[in-house]
Enzyme design. Structure first.
Site, PDB file in Angstrom:
ATOM      1  N   ARG A 103       0.840  -1.205   0.000  1.00  0.00           N
ATOM      2  CA  ARG A 103       0.000   0.000   0.000  1.00  0.00           C
ATOM      3  C   ARG A 103       0.868   1.244   0.000  1.00  0.00           C
ATOM      4  O   ARG A 103       1.821   1.331   0.766  1.00  0.00           O
ATOM      5  CB  ARG A 103      -0.877   0.034   1.256  1.00  0.00           C
ATOM      6  CG  ARG A 103      -2.018  -0.887   1.230  1.00  0.00           C
ATOM      7  CD  ARG A 103      -3.038  -0.561   2.277  1.00  0.00           C
ATOM      8  NE  ARG A 103      -2.531  -0.112   3.563  1.00  0.00           N
ATOM      9  CZ  ARG A 103      -3.313   0.160   4.594  1.00  0.00           C
ATOM     10  NH1 ARG A 103      -4.619   0.040   4.477  1.00  0.00           N
ATOM     11  NH2 ARG A 103      -2.815   0.547   5.734  1.00  0.00           N
ATOM     12  N   THR A 107      -1.761   7.399  -0.373  1.00  0.00           N
ATOM     13  CA  THR A 107      -3.034   7.201  -1.093  1.00  0.00           C
ATOM     14  C   THR A 107      -3.794   5.975  -0.581  1.00  0.00           C
ATOM     15  O   THR A 107      -4.981   5.826  -0.869  1.00  0.00           O
ATOM     16  CB  THR A 107      -2.769   6.986  -2.592  1.00  0.00           C
ATOM     17  OG1 THR A 107      -2.025   5.764  -2.743  1.00  0.00           O
ATOM     18  CG2 THR A 107      -1.969   8.131  -3.186  1.00  0.00           C
ATOM     19  N   ASP A 199       0.956  -3.551  11.892  1.00  0.00           N
ATOM     20  CA  ASP A 199       1.410  -3.831  10.524  1.00  0.00           C
ATOM     21  C   ASP A 199       1.822  -5.302  10.440  1.00  0.00           C
ATOM     22  O   ASP A 199       2.851  -5.709  10.991  1.00  0.00           O
ATOM     23  CB  ASP A 199       2.589  -2.904  10.179  1.00  0.00           C
ATOM     24  CG  ASP A 199       3.001  -3.055   8.718  1.00  0.00           C
ATOM     25  OD1 ASP A 199       3.187  -4.197   8.261  1.00  0.00           O
ATOM     26  OD2 ASP A 199       3.121  -2.022   8.038  1.00  0.00           O
ATOM     27  N   ASP A 202       5.390  -6.111   8.913  1.00  0.00           N
ATOM     28  CA  ASP A 202       6.482  -5.745   9.822  1.00  0.00           C
ATOM     29  C   ASP A 202       6.532  -6.694  11.019  1.00  0.00           C
ATOM     30  O   ASP A 202       7.605  -7.121  11.455  1.00  0.00           O
ATOM     31  CB  ASP A 202       6.298  -4.313  10.356  1.00  0.00           C
ATOM     32  CG  ASP A 202       6.561  -3.270   9.279  1.00  0.00           C
ATOM     33  OD1 ASP A 202       6.804  -3.657   8.112  1.00  0.00           O
ATOM     34  OD2 ASP A 202       6.506  -2.074   9.604  1.00  0.00           O
TER      35      ASP A 202
HETATM   36  C1  PRP Z   1      -0.834  -5.112   4.234  1.00  0.00           C
HETATM   37  C2  PRP Z   1      -1.586  -6.435   4.266  1.00  0.00           C
HETATM   38  C3  PRP Z   1      -2.438  -6.337   3.026  1.00  0.00           C
HETATM   39  C4  PRP Z   1      -2.762  -4.875   2.936  1.00  0.00           C
HETATM   40  C5  PRP Z   1      -4.183  -4.664   3.407  1.00  0.00           C
HETATM   41  O1  PRP Z   1       0.220  -5.174   3.357  1.00  0.00           O
HETATM   42  O2  PRP Z   1      -0.766  -7.550   4.321  1.00  0.00           O
HETATM   43  O3  PRP Z   1      -1.787  -6.785   1.850  1.00  0.00           O
HETATM   44  O4  PRP Z   1      -1.848  -4.194   3.815  1.00  0.00           O
HETATM   45  O5  PRP Z   1      -4.563  -3.362   3.267  1.00  0.00           O
HETATM   46  P1  PRP Z   1      -5.755  -2.919   2.309  1.00  0.00           P
HETATM   47  O6  PRP Z   1      -6.898  -3.843   2.538  1.00  0.00           O
HETATM   48  O7  PRP Z   1      -6.031  -1.517   2.766  1.00  0.00           O
HETATM   49  O8  PRP Z   1      -5.267  -2.948   0.887  1.00  0.00           O
HETATM   50  P2  PRP Z   1       1.201  -3.945   3.097  1.00  0.00           P
HETATM   51  O9  PRP Z   1       0.718  -3.165   1.929  1.00  0.00           O
HETATM   52  O10 PRP Z   1       1.415  -3.188   4.369  1.00  0.00           O
HETATM   53  O11 PRP Z   1       2.532  -4.660   2.651  1.00  0.00           O
HETATM   54  P3  PRP Z   1       3.514  -5.632   3.481  1.00  0.00           P
HETATM   55  O12 PRP Z   1       2.761  -6.930   3.712  1.00  0.00           O
HETATM   56  O13 PRP Z   1       4.676  -5.812   2.587  1.00  0.00           O
HETATM   57  O14 PRP Z   1       3.864  -4.956   4.788  1.00  0.00           O
HETATM   58  N1  URA Z   2      -2.165  -3.569   6.754  1.00  0.00           N
HETATM   59  C1  URA Z   2      -1.738  -4.037   7.953  1.00  0.00           C
HETATM   60  O1  URA Z   2      -0.726  -4.749   8.012  1.00  0.00           O
HETATM   61  N2  URA Z   2      -2.430  -3.716   9.055  1.00  0.00           N
HETATM   62  C2  URA Z   2      -3.532  -2.960   9.017  1.00  0.00           C
HETATM   63  O2  URA Z   2      -4.135  -2.716  10.078  1.00  0.00           O
HETATM   64  C3  URA Z   2      -3.964  -2.465   7.785  1.00  0.00           C
HETATM   65  C4  URA Z   2      -3.262  -2.807   6.661  1.00  0.00           C
END
Ligand code: PRP
Ligand code: URA
Length: 207
Positions: A103, A107, A199, A202
């Site tokens: 994400r 945005t 997160d 993370d």
């Molecule tokens: C997190 C999670 C989803 C997304 C959900 O990933 O694992 O893929 O956010 O959010 P949304 O429903 O608002 O799209 P992130 O984009 O943080 O990437 P990461 O797993 O690499 O930390």
């Molecule tokens: N992605 C995450 O990892 N946690 C949240 O709460 C939302 C999006």
């Protein structure tokens, strides 16, 4: 809610509480995420098609079943990597396609960085894995790709979903089953699920 299953099993809920706990360190977070994927994927695949087969036990011949269609697991990087081993324990023969998206923090839109999903999906039962369904943007974009490649039915599997994310996902995929361990009511102004677990990527990988 139609087509949405929340697994309210006490063992699942106890593991979810440990996962949410801010004090849970990343190796334990990853272990819990892996363990939680088993009941989630079992439930999500409850209606997989089967064919009859007979089997010889050490004592007699009896009737049984075998899965009749190939399964494709699609984890969205990074966090869903923590769900892959557990899912493969249940479905060792499943193929695995990978989607990389993150994400944009401003945005909140998903930005693609990897597409390793087979080009023709009609022969597969597709299962999309992602621990978090927050705004729904990532799961919707991933689901649209699978649909474009010919997937007929996509099963969405998430550990935690926001109410908003479920609504959004159902607008785009009204017939697709969604399986979760819990639905949280809030999404804050930076798109995090509240109370949530923070997160997921993370916490899974420690950075
Ligand atoms: C997190 C999670 C989803 C997304 C959900 O990933 O694992 O893929 O956010 O959010 P949304 O429903 O608002 O799209 P992130 O984009 O943080 O990437 P990461 O797993 O690499 O930390
Ligand atoms: N992605 C995450 O990892 N946690 C949240 O709460 C939302 C999006």
């Amino acid at each position: 809610m139609k087509n949405v299953t929340v697994i309210d099993h006490p063992v699942v809920q106890a593991k979810l509480a440990q996962l949410r706990d801010r004090k849970t360190p990343h190796p334990e977070f990853r272990r819990l995420l892996g363990e939680l994927s088993l009941p989630l994927v079992y439930e999500a695949t409850r209606d997989l098609p089967v064919k009859s087969r007979s089997v010889n036990t050490p004592l007699a011949r009896t009737a049984g079943v075998a899965l009749s269609r190939e399964v494709l697991l699609v984890p969205i990087l990074r966090a869903a990597l923590g769900m892959l081993d557990g899912s493969k324990q249940i479905l060792p023969e499943a193929r695995v396609g990978f989607i990389g998206m993150a994400r944009n923090e401003k945005t909140l839109q998903p930005e693609w960085y990897l597409d390793k999903v087979p080009s023709r999906l009609a022969r597969f039962e597709a299962i999309l894995l992602d621990p978090m369904l927050a705004t729904g943007g990532s799961a919707i974009a991933a689901g649209q790709l699978l649909e474009k490649r010919g997937a007929k039915k996509i099963r969405f599997v998430h550990v935690l979903a926001s109410r908003h994310g479920i609504r959004e996902l159902r607008n785009y995929f009204p017939k697709s089953p969604i399986t979760v361990a819990a639905i949280d009511s809030e999404l804050n102004d930076i798109g995090y699920i509240v109370p949530g677990l923070g997160d997921a990527g993370d916490r899974c990988f420690g950075c």
